[in-house]
Design an enzyme around this catalytic site. Structure first.
Site, PDB file in Angstrom:
ATOM      1  N   PRO A 149       0.788  -1.374  -0.054  1.00  0.00           N
ATOM      2  CG  PRO A 149       0.034  -1.276   2.110  1.00  0.00           C
ATOM      3  CD  PRO A 149       0.827  -2.219   1.131  1.00  0.00           C
ATOM      4  CD  GLU A 150       2.975   3.431  -4.251  1.00  0.00           C
ATOM      5  OE1 GLU A 150       3.180   4.608  -4.107  1.00  0.00           O
ATOM      6  OE2 GLU A 150       3.696   2.806  -4.885  1.00  0.00           O
ATOM      7  CG  HIS A 203      -1.713 -15.043   8.831  1.00  0.00           C
ATOM      8  ND1 HIS A 203      -0.671 -15.609   9.185  1.00  0.00           N
ATOM      9  CD2 HIS A 203      -2.211 -15.740   7.526  1.00  0.00           C
ATOM     10  CE1 HIS A 203      -0.377 -16.736   8.469  1.00  0.00           C
ATOM     11  NE2 HIS A 203      -1.248 -16.659   7.257  1.00  0.00           N
ATOM     12  NE  ARG A 261       5.508 -10.933   2.028  1.00  0.00           N
ATOM     13  CZ  ARG A 261       6.040 -10.447   1.009  1.00  0.00           C
ATOM     14  NH1 ARG A 261       5.172  -9.967   0.028  1.00  0.00           N
ATOM     15  NH2 ARG A 261       7.282 -10.141   0.712  1.00  0.00           N
ATOM     16  NE  ARG A 314      18.870  13.340  -3.949  1.00  0.00           N
ATOM     17  CZ  ARG A 314      18.817  12.698  -2.666  1.00  0.00           C
ATOM     18  NH1 ARG A 314      18.883  13.480  -1.426  1.00  0.00           N
ATOM     19  NH2 ARG A 314      18.820  11.600  -2.582  1.00  0.00           N
TER      20      ARG A 314
END
Ligand code: ZN
Length: 283
Positions: free
Chosen positions: A2-3, A100, A119, A162
């Site tokens: 998920p973002e 889970h 996980r 950068r």
């Protein structure tokens, strides 16, 4: 994984069931996820009212009446589901416990919030609300992309000198918080910037243009998540994942969607992660 938009969608889905409600009983079924849970977590959560549910980057923060804040991170595979019928918003029956289901919050309004993570890359922690921003996971974060501290001057200064590809610079959580692989690819496509271009070599004008584009990409995705919440009564109660329409992400060898462009989307690997881009449109 998920973002930010997915996490924001989870937060918006949880808020009606949690904000203002009391965690009547917290059930903690194992000692850890990615890291050990804080001491006596179930005791410290039980009986507390959730004053506010906030988000910082990809973390959900629940401010509790005890003066502590519960930090929730979904990690790679964490899922949150809401069942029960608080305020008539959710009609999902309480599911049978699954293997889970690591943490279950039984709210006093009848809702049940379940955190399931096969996980176990997710995390939960408790800290004083007053010093929440100093938590080790939050202290390192740059500005929120949708907040006032993320602006043109900030990004121009962050990119200056950068030598890393712009793709990596935008994934650097210290430059801007919460951006992940998918939305960086989408933003660079909309900005017509090649993901391999060195951040410090992009003109100030083009760098500045990235700011509103990043905001728009995220805002569009949050809006798509919002429409998934409206379909919630038909869904299974799981929050946060929704049907996206990406322009480049996951579209290797598909035609570029820019009108007049005849190129196909290309995939390359940068720092071990896939970048999708149009070799004609993005320079
Ligand atoms: Zn193109």
């Amino acid at each position: 994984m998920p973002e930010l938009p997915e996490v924001e969608t989870v937060r918006r889905g949880l808020a009606p069931a949690m904000e203002g409600a009391v965690i009547a009983r917290a059930e903690v079924n194992r000692p850890d996820l990615r890291w050990p849970f804080p001491d006596r977590m179930a005791e410290r959560l039980s009986g507390q009212r959730v004053a506010q549910l906030r988000r910082r980057s990809k973390y959900i923060l629940a401010d509790l009446s005890s003066g502590e804040t519960l930090l929730i991170h979904l990690g790679m595979s964490g899922r949150m589901t809401v069942s029960g019928d608080p305020l008539g918003q959710f009609v999902h029956d309480h599911p049978m416990p699954e293997k889970h289901d690591h943490v279950v919050l039984h709210m006093d309004n009848g809702a049940r919030i379940t955190f399931n993570d096969p996980r176990r890359f997710g995390a939960m922690d408790l800290m004083p609300t007053a010093t929440a921003e100093q938590h080790k996971l939050l202290a390192v974060l740059g500005p929120e992309p949708l907040g006032n501290d993320f602006h043109e001057d900030h990004l121009i200064a962050a990119f200056k000198g950068r030598n890393t590809p712009v793709k990596s610079a935008l994934l650097d959580q210290g430059i801007v918080a919460g951006l992940g692989n998918i939305y960086v690819c989408e933003a660079l496509y909309r900005a017509r910037i090649d993901p391999r271009r060195k951040a410090g070599r992009i003109s100030a004008t083009r760098t500045a243009a990235l700011v509103p584009i990043i905001r728009q990409v995220l805002t569009d995705a949050i809006a798509a998540g919002g429409s998934s919440l409206r379909d919630f009564r038909q869904a299974d109660g799981e929050l946060g994942y929704f049907q996206h329409s990406f322009d480049v992400y996951g579209r290797e060898n598909d035609p570029c969607r820019t009108p007049g462009c005849t190129a196909t989307i290309r995939r390359i690997v940068q720092s071990g992660r896939s970048s999708f881009y149009c070799p004609t449109c993005q320079r």
